[in-house]
Design an enzyme around this catalytic site. Structure first.
Site, PDB file in Angstrom:
ATOM      1  N   TYR A  21      -8.647  50.319  32.147  1.00  0.00           N
ATOM      2  CA  TYR A  21      -7.537  51.270  32.165  1.00  0.00           C
ATOM      3  C   TYR A  21      -7.918  52.520  31.377  1.00  0.00           C
ATOM      4  O   TYR A  21      -7.758  53.657  31.851  1.00  0.00           O
ATOM      5  CB  TYR A  21      -6.289  50.636  31.574  1.00  0.00           C
ATOM      6  CG  TYR A  21      -5.152  51.608  31.351  1.00  0.00           C
ATOM      7  CD1 TYR A  21      -4.445  52.125  32.432  1.00  0.00           C
ATOM      8  CD2 TYR A  21      -4.795  52.015  30.063  1.00  0.00           C
ATOM      9  CE1 TYR A  21      -3.419  53.035  32.237  1.00  0.00           C
ATOM     10  CE2 TYR A  21      -3.768  52.922  29.863  1.00  0.00           C
ATOM     11  CZ  TYR A  21      -3.074  53.425  30.948  1.00  0.00           C
ATOM     12  OH  TYR A  21      -2.060  54.321  30.758  1.00  0.00           O
ATOM     13  N   SER A  75      -3.980  58.912  28.267  1.00  0.00           N
ATOM     14  CA  SER A  75      -3.515  57.807  27.432  1.00  0.00           C
ATOM     15  C   SER A  75      -4.216  57.806  26.086  1.00  0.00           C
ATOM     16  O   SER A  75      -5.387  58.220  25.976  1.00  0.00           O
ATOM     17  CB  SER A  75      -3.781  56.473  28.143  1.00  0.00           C
ATOM     18  OG  SER A  75      -3.598  55.377  27.268  1.00  0.00           O
TER      19      SER A  75
END
Length: 346
Positions: free
Chosen positions: A169, A144
């Site tokens: 995350y 990501s």
């Protein structure tokens, strides 16, 4: 080529599974179809791939043959179920694995941290162990852009430091890259991490800005504009993301050509044309034919001010080149959003 795609009912995963099968690869997709967001969207994506079984009729662990893609099957399964994953790997004898299964969402990780450790850490470890034990040649996995944290240098390069994530995350995705490198070093199979930037398009996630904005505008409700609209995102259309992912699947790292002799690569995959949030909203208003009511709010915990991808490495090594402009992509998104294919339209 025989390929396993995890997270195959997800936004990116379903598109990848469909495109691989359309070009003739033998593809098996798996997904646990959890309720992080409305499962109707996940079942709708699977229908686009010819997987028409839904709800209680979809038995865990039972392969379902696509009715439209002869080389595509789907199995309801979670990557944190090690026993079932190992049994599938033993039975199918895959050559490559594309791991897109993960607990997504930066803000959700603030309030539900354990969901991220179970899926993004334990589940990813199961995938790595399965690759090691069942002779996988190449693992491609979702990282990501959030790993860059508060990095003020733009555009983001794969060589930038990523040691200070600002959400759990992001930390889980950075950990995935470190774990993949360790397994490539120890066991010799190739791994490729893809740092996805903001993805949008038909069948997108309902917790992301395009769907949130479209739903609010259609209902005459205010849209939430964080950091008072002073944010920049590298919005990338789903078809460009899918094409770039498949190019990475086909470009297997060779140890002799990688740093330290480890067959490990990480690539940014975005549009390289960052857009100011207010310009994005204006483009959405134009596509919708209606002005949005706006509720200006401060920056949310875990968010970053700007994302901007330097994709030159993926372009040079894999031939990636994004084609979709924001205007074209949002026109396609809005046409889908207003159509009967969108299960959340009402």
């Amino acid at each position: 080529m025989k390929i396993l795609v995890t997270g195959a009912a997800g936004f990116i995963g379903s598109k990848i599974m469909q495109m691989l099968a359309q070009r003739g690869d033998d593809v098996v997709g798996i997904d646990n179809i959890n309720d992080y967001y409305d499962p109707r969207l996940k079942y709708g994506r699977l229908r686009e791939c010819g997987i028409a079984v839904e709800g209680d009729e979809m038995e865990w662990g039972t392969p379902i043959q696509s009715t439209t893609l002869p080389t595509c099957r789907f199995v309801r399964m979670a990557i944190d179920d090690k026993t079932s994953l190992d049994q599938l790997m033993e039975r199918e004898k895959f050559q490559k694995v594309v791991n897109l299964a993960a607990q997504a969402g930066v803000r959700y990780s603030i309030t539900n941290p354990y969901a991220y450790l179970q899926s993004n850490m334990v589940g990813f470890l199961n995938v790595l162990e399965a690759c090691r034990n069942y002779g996988i040649e190449h693992l491609i996995y979702a990282s990501s852009s959030s790993v860059y944290g508060m990095n003020s240098k733009v555009p983001y390069s794969e060589d930038d430091k990523t040691a200070k994530p600002v959400s759990l995350y992001a930390a889980s995705k950075m950990s995935n890259e470190l774990m993949a490198h360790a397994y490539s070093k120890l066991y010799g199979f190739a791994t490729t991490g893809l740092r996805f930037f903001t993805v949008y398009g038909p069948w997108g996630r309902p917790d992301m800005s395009p769907m949130l904005f479209a739903r609010a505008i259609s209902k005459g409700e205010p849209i939430k504009v964080f950091n008072n609209g002073d944010m920049i995102r590298d919005f990338t259309y789903i078809d460009d993301i899918a094409e770039g992912t498949i190019r990475a699947i086909d470009h297997q790292p060779e140890g002799a050509q990688c740093e330290g002799g480890v067959p490990f690569k990480v690539y940014n995959i975005g549009c390289s044309s960052p857009v100011r949030l207010m310009d994005f909203i204006e483009e959405m208003e134009s596509a919708f034919g209606q002005e949005a009511k706006k509720e200006f709010l401060p920056m949310q915990p875990g968010d970053v001010y700007q994302t901007n991808a330097d994709t030159s490495k993926l372009e040079a090594e894999c031939g990636y080149k994004p084609h979709w402009t924001l205007h074209e992509g949002l026109q396609q998104f809005m046409a889908w959003y207003k159509s009967d294919k969108n299960p959340l339209k009402s």
